[in-house]
Design a protein around this motif. Structure first.
Motif, PDB file in Angstrom:
ATOM      1  N   THR A  78      38.122  37.060  30.356  1.00 63.50           N
ATOM      2  CA  THR A  78      39.016  35.750  29.824  1.00 63.50           C
ATOM      3  C   THR A  78      37.217  35.208  30.191  1.00 63.50           C
ATOM      4  O   THR A  78      36.862  34.825  31.662  1.00 63.50           O
ATOM      5  CB  THR A  78      40.168  34.735  30.515  1.00 63.50           C
ATOM      6  OG1 THR A  78      39.935  34.464  32.156  1.00 63.50           O
ATOM      7  CG2 THR A  78      41.069  35.674  30.244  1.00 63.50           C
ATOM      8  N   GLY A  81      38.143  28.334  32.888  1.00 63.45           N
ATOM      9  CA  GLY A  81      39.311  27.618  32.292  1.00 63.45           C
ATOM     10  C   GLY A  81      39.654  27.967  31.425  1.00 63.45           C
ATOM     11  O   GLY A  81      41.359  26.870  31.139  1.00 63.45           O
ATOM     12  N   VAL A  82      40.247  29.470  31.313  1.00 66.08           N
ATOM     13  CA  VAL A  82      41.145  30.207  30.319  1.00 66.08           C
ATOM     14  C   VAL A  82      42.044  30.173  32.090  1.00 66.08           C
ATOM     15  O   VAL A  82      42.361  30.975  32.947  1.00 66.08           O
ATOM     16  CB  VAL A  82      40.924  31.626  29.962  1.00 66.08           C
ATOM     17  CG1 VAL A  82      42.418  31.888  29.711  1.00 66.08           C
ATOM     18  CG2 VAL A  82      40.192  30.775  28.480  1.00 66.08           C
ATOM     19  N   THR A  83      43.305  30.084  31.487  1.00 68.93           N
ATOM     20  CA  THR A  83      44.639  29.991  32.472  1.00 68.93           C
ATOM     21  C   THR A  83      45.809  30.766  31.731  1.00 68.93           C
ATOM     22  O   THR A  83      45.737  30.872  29.909  1.00 68.93           O
ATOM     23  CB  THR A  83      45.331  28.580  33.084  1.00 68.93           C
ATOM     24  OG1 THR A  83      45.775  27.732  31.800  1.00 68.93           O
ATOM     25  CG2 THR A  83      44.038  27.691  34.036  1.00 68.93           C
ATOM     26  N   GLY A  84      46.736  31.836  32.281  1.00 70.66           N
ATOM     27  CA  GLY A  84      47.923  32.253  30.846  1.00 70.66           C
ATOM     28  C   GLY A  84      47.283  33.267  30.529  1.00 70.66           C
ATOM     29  O   GLY A  84      48.514  33.971  30.724  1.00 70.66           O
ATOM     30  N   GLU A  86      45.089  37.196  32.152  1.00 70.73           N
ATOM     31  CA  GLU A  86      44.989  37.784  33.084  1.00 70.73           C
ATOM     32  C   GLU A  86      44.783  39.516  31.614  1.00 70.73           C
ATOM     33  O   GLU A  86      44.638  39.970  31.128  1.00 70.73           O
ATOM     34  CB  GLU A  86      45.652  38.389  33.681  1.00 70.73           C
ATOM     35  CG  GLU A  86      46.235  37.372  34.716  1.00 70.73           C
ATOM     36  CD  GLU A  86      45.432  36.202  35.699  1.00 70.73           C
ATOM     37  OE1 GLU A  86      43.995  37.352  35.359  1.00 70.73           O
ATOM     38  OE2 GLU A  86      45.156  35.504  35.966  1.00 70.73           O
ATOM     39  N   ASP A  89      46.839  41.941  29.643  1.00 71.44           N
ATOM     40  CA  ASP A  89      47.832  41.320  29.183  1.00 71.44           C
ATOM     41  C   ASP A  89      48.096  41.749  27.825  1.00 71.44           C
ATOM     42  O   ASP A  89      47.023  42.106  26.941  1.00 71.44           O
ATOM     43  CB  ASP A  89      48.151  40.074  29.374  1.00 71.44           C
ATOM     44  CG  ASP A  89      48.284  39.692  30.769  1.00 71.44           C
ATOM     45  OD1 ASP A  89      49.088  40.165  31.437  1.00 71.44           O
ATOM     46  OD2 ASP A  89      48.096  38.104  30.676  1.00 71.44           O
ATOM     47  N   ALA A 110      41.320  30.471  23.586  1.00 72.41           N
ATOM     48  CA  ALA A 110      42.765  31.763  24.151  1.00 72.41           C
ATOM     49  C   ALA A 110      44.253  30.707  23.441  1.00 72.41           C
ATOM     50  O   ALA A 110      45.427  31.287  23.556  1.00 72.41           O
ATOM     51  CB  ALA A 110      42.445  30.906  25.594  1.00 72.41           C
ATOM     52  N   LYS A 111      44.077  29.269  22.945  1.00 74.85           N
ATOM     53  CA  LYS A 111      44.892  28.663  21.995  1.00 74.85           C
ATOM     54  C   LYS A 111      45.553  29.594  21.092  1.00 74.85           C
ATOM     55  O   LYS A 111      46.867  29.135  20.986  1.00 74.85           O
ATOM     56  CB  LYS A 111      44.928  27.594  21.828  1.00 74.85           C
ATOM     57  CG  LYS A 111      43.079  27.514  20.829  1.00 74.85           C
ATOM     58  CD  LYS A 111      42.935  25.825  20.482  1.00 74.85           C
ATOM     59  CE  LYS A 111      41.893  26.246  19.413  1.00 74.85           C
ATOM     60  NZ  LYS A 111      41.087  24.585  19.353  1.00 74.85           N
TER      61      LYS A 111
END
Length: 321
Positions: A78, A81-84, A86, A89, A110-111
């Motif tokens: 990633t 700033g990418v969250t959600g 790992e 996944d 990521a969005k």
């Protein structure tokens, strides 16, 4: 990494299996290791540069050299700033605005990613985004199919059509599927009440009328579609010739007005976040994804040739080792 690329418009013969650097995810992006990518009509159009709107990404030569937009795979890394998400996944996405899916790795914002539902394979997840969005919007959201209505789907034997037949039947509609002769039994197996071979019959000239027509391959004048609609009916253009698109946009509202008929373009909301209801139906078995054929990455040209010839029953998918 291996990728299938092209530098000029043409037949599948212009595609080449090449080695490219593995991309690095930028801030807000995710590097996805691709396990499966499905083929869509958009891939065929962007490869050939036809119809004319397929050249919006480059008038004389394609600006993006790797096609493929409906992907499923695992997160490799990633960006900042990418969250959600790992590494490891399972994710899927529609990356039509970015492309690059016919490769072992692809960089994705990521969005646009969503988790692959538990129990769903990568192949099934890759089949859903574009085909599912067209079917869901065309039958349920914009088409508003209801019990007792007569629904006709032109091009019903392909990816979007296979979902559309099932959604229309779930809504309680009487469904007519139109495609070539080799797909008639396939459309019946999905629940179509009536089937038409378009090479032998013009559905707009049969004297039958429908409450909803979802046309994935439109090539007729707007007046013909008005003739095939019942009063209060709706015609939705999804794909076909640029000439027919212009006719639908310019003449459709005028010829439809006399009979309280709506003739227009289906504007599809792309992105896996918009197909959550269909994903849930597939996860619970109410709707099934039909995979006609799977090809390895090196056989993307053969897969596109099969799709472009109109043979595909349901979805065609590339699996990436």
């Amino acid at each position: 990494m291996r990728a299938v690329a092209y530098t000029r418009y043409g037949s599948p013969d212009v595609l080449r299996l090449v080695d490219l650097p593995v991309p690095e995810p930028r801030p807000g992006e995710v590097l996805v290791k691709v396990h499966a990518v499905s083929l869509n009509a958009s891939d065929w159009e962007n490869l050939r540069g036809r119809p004319a709107y397929a050249r919006l990404g480059g008038v004389f030569r394609p600006r993006r050299h790797v096609l493929g937009s409906d992907i499923a795979g695992t997160v490799e890394s990633t960006g900042a700033g990418v969250t959600g998400f790992e590494p490891g996944d399972a994710v899927f996405a529609d990356i039509l605005s970015y492309l690059g899916g016919f490769a072992e790795y692809v960089r994705v914002p990521a969005k646009v990613l969503a988790p692959v539902p538990a129990g769903m394979s990568f192949v099934e997840a890759a089949a859903l985004p574009q085909a599912g969005a067209v079917a869901l919007d065309g039958i349920r959201e914009k088409g508003q199919a209801r019990a007792g209505q007569r629904v006709l789907i032109n091009g019903a034997g392909g990816g979007s059509g296979s979902y559309a037949i099932q959604l229309a039947k779930l809504a309680g509609a009487e469904v007519t599927g139109v495609d070539n002769a080799e797909k008639l039994d396939f459309m019946r197996s999905l629940g179509a009440d009536h089937v038409i071979d378009y090479r032998r019959e013009d559905y707009t000239a049969r004297g039958e009328t429908y409450d909803l027509i979802l046309d994935l391959a439109a090539y007729r004048p707007a007046a013909a579609y008005a003739r095939a609609l019942a009063p209060g009916g709706r015609f939705l253009y999804v794909g076909g010739s640029v000439r027919t698109l212009a006719r639908v946009l310019l003449a459709g509202p005028l010829v439809g007005r006399a009979g309280d008929k709506k003739i227009g373009l289906l504007v599809v909301r792309l992105g896996v976040q918009h197909i959550a209801p269909l994903v849930e139906m597939c996860s619970t078995g109410r709707v099934r994804t039909v995979i006609d054929r799977s090809y390895p990455l090196g056989e993307v040209p053969e897969a596109l040739r099969y799709l472009g010839a109109g043979h595909a029953r349901g979805k065609v998918v590339i699996t990436v080792a």
